[in-house]
Design an enzyme around this catalytic site. Structure first.
Site, PDB file in Angstrom:
ATOM      1  N   CYS A 175      12.161  -8.949  -1.398  1.00  0.00           N
ATOM      2  CA  CYS A 175      13.377  -9.661  -1.791  1.00  0.00           C
ATOM      3  C   CYS A 175      13.885 -10.521  -0.637  1.00  0.00           C
ATOM      4  O   CYS A 175      14.268 -11.678  -0.836  1.00  0.00           O
ATOM      5  CB  CYS A 175      14.454  -8.665  -2.228  1.00  0.00           C
ATOM      6  SG  CYS A 175      15.973  -9.436  -2.827  1.00  0.00           S
ATOM      7  N   CYS A 205      17.229  -1.629  -6.289  1.00  0.00           N
ATOM      8  CA  CYS A 205      18.318  -2.181  -7.087  1.00  0.00           C
ATOM      9  C   CYS A 205      17.963  -2.333  -8.553  1.00  0.00           C
ATOM     10  O   CYS A 205      18.832  -2.208  -9.419  1.00  0.00           O
ATOM     11  CB  CYS A 205      18.776  -3.520  -6.506  1.00  0.00           C
ATOM     12  SG  CYS A 205      17.551  -4.847  -6.609  1.00  0.00           S
TER      13      CYS A 205
END
Length: 358
Positions: free
Chosen positions: A101, A199
């Site tokens: 990410c 997440c």
């Protein structure tokens, strides 16, 4: 400078944006919407980048008096982070999605858009330090607060992106000091819990997430001699060093616990054995990202290496050859899996990063 501040909706990014503004920069806040589920809310401290976080980021920007925008990066996040995560497990590797990410979303897509809009730098709430030397070389270092240090997941960004990054929290004494500052600034996120876990796996059940994505694929569990000692529903759900969740019908002959020592998703076989088989003295890693032009490391270079975001370091020697680095450890390391991020340090300085191949 014109600075784009990434506002996650948490306390760290809000204070980072505030400090960038205090430093005299022209700051604009942006929230990256990464979830494809527009109705998603966080569950306690799990997950991030939800509708709730977007609202918190907006309130923080209003309090700071800076412009605020939401960018929908959900497709990029799914294609470059979530899909990669599933594919890596399917190949029997153990990825770190936070590294991907940071590489592809927070310091690739974000900087690409920042460039197009004329911004000079991107500021985030990561805990790390950038040291600019007299000769102009930028060094990435651990944060002053070692308990919150995030240099491990930032090492993949490379020197070009490092030149455009700002980490205003790097010199912070502690997370509590940051919270106190947020409270003094009347930022409503001052007591918001930290997010943790993956997440996009908001319930924390990574195995269940993989089973839903890949389906069941029954196979066998073998011991180090090749004897079948158990069964599984998918080799992709296991990782080297794992002890829990093996559900073996009988203990080892000596009664000692068994650990996953290898995952072969081609044969769909998981191998288990005693803890002693987990020890390694040499690591080979590919896709090297080198942040230290003054330390070429083409000859054995003394360093310390880290293979987990919250793990300890091990003294070693590293040699870089093209796109590959070979690390010889002073002491054996246990439970290392292909796919993990290998970060190379000298003291607090990050020299480079690579992905473990074997």
């Amino acid at each position: 400078m014109k600075v784009l501040a990434a506002l996650s909706g948490g306390v760290d990014s809000a204070v980072a944006a505030a400090r960038a503004k205090d430093a005299g920069h022209d700051v604009v806040g942006v929230h990256m919407a990464l979830s494809r589920n527009r109705d998603e809310f966080r569950s306690g401290s799990r997950g991030c980048c939800s509708i709730e976080d977007s609202n918190d980021a907006r309130r923080a920007a209003d309090r700071l008096g800076i412009p605020y925008y939401v960018w929908d990066l959900s497709d990029e996040f799914h294609d470059r982070v979530v899909t990669d995560f599933v594919a890596e497990y399917q190949a029997g590797r153990t990825p770190n999605p936070c590294v991907r990410c940071n590489e592809h979303i927070k310091f690739d897509t974000l900087l690409e858009r920042a460039d197009a809009l004329g911004f000079d730098a991107v500021a985030t709430g990561h805990y790390a330090r950038i040291v600019i030397r007299d000769d102009g070389i930028r060094e990435l270092h651990r944060a002053r607060d070692l308990a919150k240090d995030q240099s491990y997941v930032l090492a993949v960004m490379g020197p070009e992106k490092l030149a455009r990054a700002m980490f205003p929290l790097g010199e912070s004494e502690s997370k509590q000091a940051v919270r106190n500052e947020a409270a003094a600034r009347l930022l409503g996120v001052s007591n918001k819990p930290d997010s943790y876990d993956i997440c996009f796996v908001a319930d924390g059940d990574t195995k269940g997430f993989l089973e839903r994505a890949l389906g069941e694929n029954p196979g066998v569990i073998e011991d180090e001699t090749g004897e079948v000692v158990g069964a599984h529903a998918g080799a992709y759900a296991f990782t080297v060093g794992q002890r829990k969740g093996l559900r073996l019908p009988r203990p080892a002959a000596d009664g000692a616990p068994r650990y996953v020592t290898a995952v072969d998703t081609v044969r769909n076989v998981v191998t288990v054995g005693p803890e002693t088989l987990l020890s390694v003295r040499e690591l080979t890693a590919d896709a090297v990202v080198w942040l230290a032009p003054d330390v070429p490391a083409t000859e054995p270079t003394r360093c310390e290496v880290q293979v987990r975001a919250h793990g300890s370091t091990t003294a070693a020697s590293a040699v870089v050859s093209g796109d590959r680095v070979t690390v010889t450890l002073d002491e054996p390391m246990r439970g290392v899996a292909a796919g993990q991020s290998l970060v190379i340090y000298q003291g607090t300085r990050v020299l480079g990063q690579a992905t473990i191949a074997r």
